[in-house]
Write an enzyme that holds these catalytic residues in place. Structure first.
Site, PDB file in Angstrom:
ATOM      1  CB  CYS A  38      -0.760   0.014   0.937  1.00 30.56           C
ATOM      2  SG  CYS A  38      -2.446   1.355   0.959  1.00 30.56           S
ATOM      3  CB  CYS A  83      -2.067   5.095   3.149  1.00 20.71           C
ATOM      4  SG  CYS A  83      -1.932   3.291   4.549  1.00 20.71           S
ATOM      5  CB  CYS A 121      -4.567   3.749  -0.297  1.00 20.37           C
ATOM      6  SG  CYS A 121      -4.732   3.908   1.891  1.00 20.37           S
ATOM      7  CE  LYS A 176      -7.787  -1.098   4.156  1.00 18.15           C
ATOM      8  NZ  LYS A 176      -6.438  -0.573   3.776  1.00 18.15           N
ATOM      9  NE  ARG A 229      -6.810   5.106   8.459  1.00 16.89           N
ATOM     10  CZ  ARG A 229      -8.447   5.489   8.179  1.00 16.89           C
ATOM     11  NH1 ARG A 229      -8.712   6.583   8.879  1.00 16.89           N
ATOM     12  NH2 ARG A 229      -8.823   5.016   7.081  1.00 16.89           N
ATOM     13  NE  ARG A 273      -6.480   4.965   4.370  1.00 19.96           N
ATOM     14  CZ  ARG A 273      -5.618   5.397   4.724  1.00 19.96           C
ATOM     15  NH1 ARG A 273      -5.428   6.765   4.011  1.00 19.96           N
ATOM     16  NH2 ARG A 273      -5.013   5.644   5.803  1.00 19.96           N
ATOM     17  CE  LYS A 294      -8.150  -3.776   7.193  1.00 18.40           C
ATOM     18  NZ  LYS A 294      -6.378  -2.598   6.643  1.00 18.40           N
ATOM     19  CE1 TYR A 308      -2.227  -5.908  14.155  1.00 19.40           C
ATOM     20  CE2 TYR A 308      -4.679  -5.503  14.268  1.00 19.40           C
ATOM     21  CZ  TYR A 308      -3.542  -5.437  13.648  1.00 19.40           C
ATOM     22  OH  TYR A 308      -3.170  -4.273  12.825  1.00 19.40           O
TER      23      TYR A 308
HETATM   24  C1  PBG Z   1      -3.777   0.552   4.543  1.00 19.49           C
HETATM   25  C2  PBG Z   1      -4.077  -0.823   5.613  1.00 19.49           C
HETATM   26  C3  PBG Z   1      -5.388   0.245   6.927  1.00 19.49           C
HETATM   27  C4  PBG Z   1      -5.167  -1.314   7.403  1.00 19.49           C
HETATM   28  C5  PBG Z   1      -4.213  -2.100   7.762  1.00 19.49           C
HETATM   29  N1  PBG Z   1      -3.442  -1.745   6.133  1.00 19.49           N
HETATM   30  C6  PBG Z   1      -6.119   1.674   7.571  1.00 19.49           C
HETATM   31  C7  PBG Z   1      -6.515   1.760   6.871  1.00 19.49           C
HETATM   32  O1  PBG Z   1      -7.302   2.264   5.747  1.00 19.49           O
HETATM   33  O2  PBG Z   1      -6.345   3.140   6.844  1.00 19.49           O
HETATM   34  C8  PBG Z   1      -5.992  -1.371   9.032  1.00 19.49           C
HETATM   35  C9  PBG Z   1      -5.634  -2.340   9.217  1.00 19.49           C
HETATM   36  C10 PBG Z   1      -5.950  -2.695  11.462  1.00 19.49           C
HETATM   37  O3  PBG Z   1      -6.787  -1.603  11.757  1.00 19.49           O
HETATM   38  O4  PBG Z   1      -5.459  -3.485  12.146  1.00 19.49           O
HETATM   39  N2  PBG Z   1      -4.523   0.760   3.787  1.00 19.49           N
END
Ligand code: PBG
Length: 310
Positions: free
Chosen positions: A100, A102, A110, A176, A186, A198, A229, A294
């Site tokens: 990604c 970001c 992103c 997502k 973040r 986003r 997700k 996690y």
């Molecule tokens: C980045 C990304 C994000 C997460 C995984 N890859 C955050 C976002 O889209 O801002 C979130 C993962 C998490 O909250 O554990 N594109």
């Protein structure tokens, strides 16, 4: 519970530049940003407990961030170095890298943006492909594009195949959602957008149809595994996706979901172990083959100690 195995778990890690550093993430108790040396220790401990899949997120030093996210695919970028070390030192480990922009763009989006701050689709796909190639060249087993850029799976598949990496698999962050549950992540990845949100590229949480369409698109574009997700507020999507496509499926139990569990346990609302098993069982029950969480290392330890019911 019998059918929950550590083999189903994927543990996320945040990798930082430097040596012998371990920076606790402010709002994620138990999670730290690690330099490669400490990452090796952490991953091999988890591996010994039975977690054989690691998902890596690179953290970009502020002064390297720019409009083009160059640091993400620079020679010897932090993720590539981490992958190479992990693959060299830990046998039987499967390494998945987040692909990604970001964490690497100055604006925290992103995508590569044009002068009017609109997404430049072509440049975004080029950058994502370069990142995926840099990870593949270091030995990544899987790349996981999470930018939600249109046709990202197709572009990355083509780039990998053209460069002799047909063996590298793709895990698409297919469904997502533009979620409020990503806040703690973040902070960890230093990837919050500096303006706006986003919603232009992540999915509307009210729209199940669109989410299922995105999953179908990713499968057609060549994803080897698809993902939903976050997990918990989206178990309906997990279930529908499994039923509709019967394709390898992961669900990401994201940072905000993790923090809720930790905070509740911290004030004595519930026993962490018990609630983690309930949550994990629900994600599995809905149809996920793999759970990105996690809690992975803890779950593996609890399974090993066979004390998850007490
Ligand atoms: C980045 C990304 C994000 C997460 C995984 N890859 C955050 C976002 O889209 O801002 C979130 C993962 C998490 O909250 O554990 N594109």
């Amino acid at each position: 519970m019998q059918n929950l195995s550590s083999k189903n778990l994927i543990m996320p890690y945040f990798v930082i530049e430097g040596r012998n550093k371990k920076e606790p993430v402010a709002n994620m108790p138990g999670i730290s940003r690690l330099t490669v040396d400490n990452l090796l220790k952490e991953v091999s401990e988890s591996k010994q407990l039975g977690v054989s899949k690691a998902l890596l997120f690179g953290v970009c030093p502020r002064h390297y961030k720019n409009e083009l996210a160059n640091y993400a695919y620079a020679k010897n970028n932090i993720v590539s170095r981490a992958v190479a070390e992990l693959k060299r030192k830990i046998k039987g480990l499967s390494v998945i890298t987040d692909v990604c922009l970001c964490a690497y763009t100055s604006h925290g989006h992103c995508a590569i943006l044009d002068k009017k701050n609109k997404i430049d689709g072509k440049k975004t796909l080029e950058a994502l492909s370069k990142i995926a190639l840099s990870h593949a060249a270091s030995g990544a087993d899987w790349v996981a594009p999470s930018a939600m850029a249109k046709k990202q799976v197709l572009a990355i598949r083509e780039a990998l195949d053209k460069n002799g990496f047909s063996n590298v698999k793709i895990m698409g962050y297919s469904a997502k959602f533009a979620s409020n549950f990503y806040g703690p992540f973040r902070d960890a990845a230093d990837s919050a957008p500096k303006f706006g949100d986003r919603k232009a590229y992540q999915l509307d949480y009210s729209d199940a149809k669109k989410a299922l369409k995105e999953i179908g698109d990713d499968i057609r574009e060549g994803a080897d595994m698809v993902m939903v997700k976050p997990a918990l507020s989206y178990l309906d999507i997990v279930k529908e996706a499994k039923q509709k496509f019967n394709y390898p499926l992961a669900a990401y139990n994201v940072s905000g979901e993790y923090v809720l569990v930790k905070m509740g346990a911290g004030i004595g609302l519930w026993q962490e172990k018990k609630i983690v098993f309930e949550i994990t069982a629900s994600i599995k029950r809905a149809g996920a083959d793999y759970i990105i969480t996690y809690h992975a290392k803890d779950i593996a330890r609890w399974i090993k100690q066979k004390n998850y019911l007490t």
